[in-house]
Motif scaffolding. Structure first.
Motif, PDB file in Angstrom:
ATOM      1  N   LEU A  51       2.339   4.370   8.856  1.00  0.00           N
ATOM      2  CA  LEU A  51       3.385   4.989   7.880  1.00  0.00           C
ATOM      3  C   LEU A  51       2.851   5.429   6.478  1.00  0.00           C
ATOM      4  O   LEU A  51       2.206   5.825   6.360  1.00  0.00           O
ATOM      5  N   HIS A  52       4.421   6.426   6.654  1.00  0.00           N
ATOM      6  CA  HIS A  52       4.526   7.190   4.863  1.00  0.00           C
ATOM      7  C   HIS A  52       5.548   7.049   4.967  1.00  0.00           C
ATOM      8  O   HIS A  52       6.675   7.161   5.524  1.00  0.00           O
ATOM      9  N   LEU A  53       6.049   7.522   3.404  1.00  0.00           N
ATOM     10  CA  LEU A  53       7.539   7.983   2.675  1.00  0.00           C
ATOM     11  C   LEU A  53       7.608   9.471   2.775  1.00  0.00           C
ATOM     12  O   LEU A  53       6.393  10.321   3.303  1.00  0.00           O
ATOM     13  N   ALA A  54       8.854  10.129   2.538  1.00  0.00           N
ATOM     14  CA  ALA A  54       8.735  11.607   2.545  1.00  0.00           C
ATOM     15  C   ALA A  54       7.712  12.220   1.843  1.00  0.00           C
ATOM     16  O   ALA A  54       7.880  11.541   0.346  1.00  0.00           O
ATOM     17  N   GLY A  55       7.529  13.269   2.085  1.00  0.00           N
ATOM     18  CA  GLY A  55       6.637  13.766   0.644  1.00  0.00           C
ATOM     19  C   GLY A  55       5.369  13.325   1.079  1.00  0.00           C
ATOM     20  O   GLY A  55       4.339  14.327   0.395  1.00  0.00           O
ATOM     21  N   HIS A  56       5.108  12.311   1.755  1.00  0.00           N
ATOM     22  CA  HIS A  56       3.084  11.666   1.924  1.00  0.00           C
ATOM     23  C   HIS A  56       3.369  11.908   3.560  1.00  0.00           C
ATOM     24  O   HIS A  56       2.135  11.070   4.068  1.00  0.00           O
ATOM     25  N   GLY A  57       3.916  12.812   4.199  1.00  0.00           N
ATOM     26  CA  GLY A  57       3.402  13.065   5.453  1.00  0.00           C
ATOM     27  C   GLY A  57       2.394  13.975   5.781  1.00  0.00           C
ATOM     28  O   GLY A  57       1.189  13.079   5.387  1.00  0.00           O
ATOM     29  N   SER A  58       2.426  14.135   7.440  1.00  0.00           N
ATOM     30  CA  SER A  58       0.824  13.914   7.872  1.00  0.00           C
ATOM     31  C   SER A  58      -0.019  15.281   6.985  1.00  0.00           C
ATOM     32  O   SER A  58       0.816  16.723   6.769  1.00  0.00           O
ATOM     33  N   GLN A  59      -1.093  15.120   6.679  1.00  0.00           N
ATOM     34  CA  GLN A  59      -2.368  16.052   6.447  1.00  0.00           C
ATOM     35  C   GLN A  59      -2.773  16.402   7.314  1.00  0.00           C
ATOM     36  O   GLN A  59      -3.039  15.856   8.510  1.00  0.00           O
TER      37      GLN A  59
ATOM     38  N   ILE B 221       6.941   6.698  10.710  1.00  0.00           N
ATOM     39  CA  ILE B 221       5.500   5.997  11.435  1.00  0.00           C
ATOM     40  C   ILE B 221       5.532   7.194  12.442  1.00  0.00           C
ATOM     41  O   ILE B 221       5.977   8.252  13.489  1.00  0.00           O
ATOM     42  N   GLU B 222       3.658   7.738  12.878  1.00  0.00           N
ATOM     43  CA  GLU B 222       2.940   8.579  13.640  1.00  0.00           C
ATOM     44  C   GLU B 222       2.147   7.907  14.183  1.00  0.00           C
ATOM     45  O   GLU B 222       1.180   7.395  13.478  1.00  0.00           O
TER      46      GLU B 222
ATOM     47  N   VAL C 225       0.643  -1.104   0.237  1.00  0.00           N
ATOM     48  CA  VAL C 225      -0.046   0.013   0.080  1.00  0.00           C
ATOM     49  C   VAL C 225       0.612   1.039  -0.195  1.00  0.00           C
ATOM     50  O   VAL C 225       0.846   2.192  -0.666  1.00  0.00           O
ATOM     51  N   ILE C 226       1.371   1.419   0.747  1.00  0.00           N
ATOM     52  CA  ILE C 226       2.612   2.124   0.676  1.00  0.00           C
ATOM     53  C   ILE C 226       3.375   2.931  -0.286  1.00  0.00           C
ATOM     54  O   ILE C 226       3.876   3.722  -0.726  1.00  0.00           O
ATOM     55  N   ALA C 227       3.900   1.279  -1.181  1.00  0.00           N
ATOM     56  CA  ALA C 227       4.844   1.600  -2.602  1.00  0.00           C
ATOM     57  C   ALA C 227       3.230   2.755  -3.540  1.00  0.00           C
ATOM     58  O   ALA C 227       4.070   3.111  -3.897  1.00  0.00           O
ATOM     59  N   ASP C 228       1.751   1.731  -3.044  1.00  0.00           N
ATOM     60  CA  ASP C 228       0.857   3.014  -3.912  1.00  0.00           C
ATOM     61  C   ASP C 228       1.125   3.919  -3.896  1.00  0.00           C
ATOM     62  O   ASP C 228       0.818   4.294  -5.033  1.00  0.00           O
ATOM     63  N   ARG C 229       0.548   4.044  -2.807  1.00  0.00           N
ATOM     64  CA  ARG C 229       0.304   5.619  -2.478  1.00  0.00           C
ATOM     65  C   ARG C 229       0.909   6.564  -1.905  1.00  0.00           C
ATOM     66  O   ARG C 229       1.018   7.634  -1.720  1.00  0.00           O
ATOM     67  N   GLY C 230       1.941   5.998  -1.099  1.00  0.00           N
ATOM     68  CA  GLY C 230       3.208   7.200  -0.314  1.00  0.00           C
ATOM     69  C   GLY C 230       2.633   6.378   1.151  1.00  0.00           C
ATOM     70  O   GLY C 230       3.300   7.323   1.956  1.00  0.00           O
ATOM     71  N   TRP C 231       1.346   6.461   1.618  1.00  0.00           N
ATOM     72  CA  TRP C 231       1.220   6.138   2.992  1.00  0.00           C
ATOM     73  C   TRP C 231      -0.128   5.228   2.812  1.00  0.00           C
ATOM     74  O   TRP C 231      -0.580   4.423   2.700  1.00  0.00           O
TER      75      TRP C 231
END
Length: 99
Positions: free
Chosen positions: A86-94, A76-77, A39-45
């Motif tokens: 869980l997210h990659l850089a650039g897909h942080g807290s919304q 992770i937060e 899922v993270i690979a597909d959408r970043g988070w």
């Protein structure tokens, strides 16, 4: 008549979780690694429920394993008391919507 009981465990207190065996823990982490990683690979988070400290520790370990596997940091937060993100850089807290 006497009956022998095999593989009987003491019932845990209500509201507490049953600890996993080492094999079950490894399987759980492997499934989370695969499923959450996809899922993270597909959408970043990805957002995933974590109701207990054990579940939160398991997700932290999965994030660390994904970071090592991909060669990039998986952050992770805690979103709230029931979910982790869980997210990659650039897909942080919304920004969270207020109710």
């Amino acid at each position: 008549m006497v009956r022998d009981l095999y593989n009987v465990r003491v019932k845990p207190e209500e509201g507490s979780s049953t600890p996993l065996t080492e094999e079950e823990e490894q399987r759980a982490r492997a499934v989370l690694f695969s499923d959450l990683g996809n899922v993270i690979a597909d959408r970043g988070w990805v957002r995933f429920p974590a109701y207990s400290p054990e579940e939160r520790r398991r997700l932290v370990d999965v994030a660390q394993r994904l970071s090592a596997h991909w060669g990039q940091q998986v952050f992770i937060e805690a979103e709230d008391e029931c979910a982790m993100r869980l997210h990659l850089a650039g897909h942080g807290s919304q920004p969270r919507l207020r109710r």
